[in-house]
Structures are given as structure tokens and as C-alpha cells.
Design a protein around this motif. Structure first.
Motif, PDB file in Angstrom:
ATOM      1  N   TYR A   1      48.786  19.065   5.824  1.00  0.00           N
ATOM      2  CA  TYR A   1      49.339  18.502   4.606  1.00  0.00           C
ATOM      3  C   TYR A   1      50.693  19.147   4.333  1.00  0.00           C
ATOM      4  O   TYR A   1      50.813  20.374   4.363  1.00  0.00           O
ATOM      5  N   TYR A   2      51.723  18.321   4.065  1.00  0.00           N
ATOM      6  CA  TYR A   2      53.052  18.823   3.775  1.00  0.00           C
ATOM      7  C   TYR A   2      53.585  18.192   2.493  1.00  0.00           C
ATOM      8  O   TYR A   2      53.372  16.999   2.240  1.00  0.00           O
ATOM      9  N   THR A   3      54.292  19.000   1.722  1.00  0.00           N
ATOM     10  CA  THR A   3      54.982  18.473   0.547  1.00  0.00           C
ATOM     11  C   THR A   3      56.303  17.873   1.012  1.00  0.00           C
ATOM     12  O   THR A   3      56.713  18.055   2.166  1.00  0.00           O
ATOM     13  N   GLU A   4      57.003  17.183   0.119  1.00  0.00           N
ATOM     14  CA  GLU A   4      58.313  16.624   0.463  1.00  0.00           C
ATOM     15  C   GLU A   4      59.305  17.716   0.836  1.00  0.00           C
ATOM     16  O   GLU A   4      60.236  17.489   1.597  1.00  0.00           O
ATOM     17  N   GLU A   5      59.084  18.915   0.309  1.00  0.00           N
ATOM     18  CA  GLU A   5      59.964  20.049   0.609  1.00  0.00           C
ATOM     19  C   GLU A   5      59.629  20.687   1.954  1.00  0.00           C
ATOM     20  O   GLU A   5      60.280  21.640   2.380  1.00  0.00           O
TER      21      GLU A   5
END
Length: 170
Positions: free
Chosen positions: A22-26
Motif C-alpha cells: 500500500y502506498y500513499t500519493e506521496e
């Protein structure tokens, strides 16, 4: 065999988590852990040793291990067999006293070093074939807790813990 376990060794990605990234937009990554696994580990810590051996180096794993009181944490491990052998020698546990829960090909190297080689229901097919204890739950969805509950039952102490205990930070 569950009744003689003194050390439970757990892989992380695909066992304590669902194995997804899982990755955030950052671009920051995060992991999702099941609270039932966490409470199971905190309970198991009262009667056996718990270890994590993972090829991953994420600080999130170190944080989770700290919260759960896991004293034996090995991250960034390329040779899981060597790490496990060293830990067993240090703690003076025989093969039969050790259980390992893994889910993928890099976990197969420890299968002959433990008394119980367990895997989540959604493990890689080669791991399932080599496992002598396939759990019903998928990784990240209570598989570790399922194993711990079975072990507590085999040790004759599950009913005592089922009455309720005071544990925070799961």
C-alpha cells in the motif's frame, strides 16, 4: 506437537499482513495488521518466545513488534535458515520445540529446521505442499491468531485466556 512449542517464528508479509503493498500519493508505504493476531501474540508472549524473521526492512515492522512486545526481531534477513538456527542455538530450543509460519518460497528454507511448518490458507502452493499445518485463515486475516489459539488449546491453557485478560496496545 503444538503442546511442546516454546518458540513461534513468524514471517511478516503475507502472514501478519495480507501481503499487499500500500502506498500513499506521496510514495510512503504502509501495512495493515489484524488486531486479533496482535492480541494472540501478546497472549502467547506470556508462555512462549516469539520471533519475527523477515526479509523486509520496514520500520513499520519494528514498530509493530515493539508494540506487541516481540523481543526477537530480525529484519532484512536474506538467509532465514541461518538466522533461525542461530536463534534456536542461542535460546537452546530443539527443532521439535519450534513452529514457523510462512507463506512464500523464501520461507521454505526453514521447513526442515522446525517441528511445525505452518502457513496461511493463501500461501504459495509450494509452501502449502511442504507445510504440515495449513491454517484456514489467510495471511493478515487472523492466521497467526488461529495458530496461537490451537497451540494454547494443545497446552491446556486456552480456557484460562478465554476468560479475559488485561492487555493493551494490540
Amino acid at each position: 506437537m503444538l503442546d511442546i512449542i516454546k518458540l513461534l517464528v513468524i514471517d511478516v508479509d503475507g502472514v501478519l499482513t495480507d501481503g499487499k503493498l500500500y502506498y500513499t500519493e506521496e510514495g510512503e508505504s504502509f501495512k495493515i495488521f489484524d488486531v486479533k493476531d496482535g492480541l494472540g501474540i501478546r497472549i502467547a508472549n506470556k508462555i512462549i518466545s516469539i520471533a519475527i524473521i523477515s526479509g523486509n526492512t520496514s520500520p513499520i515492522i519494528a514498530k509493530r513488534a515493539s508494540v506487541l512486545g516481540i523481543k526477537h526481531l530480525f529484519l532484512g534477513i536474506e538467509d532465514k535458515a541461518l538466522c533461525l538456527s542461530s536463534l534456536c542455538n542461542q535460546l537452546q530450543f530443539s527443532k521439535e520445540q519450534v513452529a514457523y509460519i510462512g507463506d512464500d518460497l523464501n520461507d521454505l528454507v526453514v521447513s526442515e529446521l522446525v517441528g511445525i511448518f505452518a502457513c496461511p490458507n493463501d500461501a504459495h502452493s509450494a509452501v502449502i505442499a511442504k507445510s504440515n499445518y495449513q491454517l484456514k485463515a489467510n495471511g493478515g486475516d487472523g492466521a497467526v491468531r488461529e495458530f496461537i489459539d490451537a497451540m494454547l488449546e494443545a497446552k491446556g491453557v486456552k480456557a484460562e485466556f478465554d476468560k479475559g485478560i488485561k492487555i493493551s496496545n494490540v
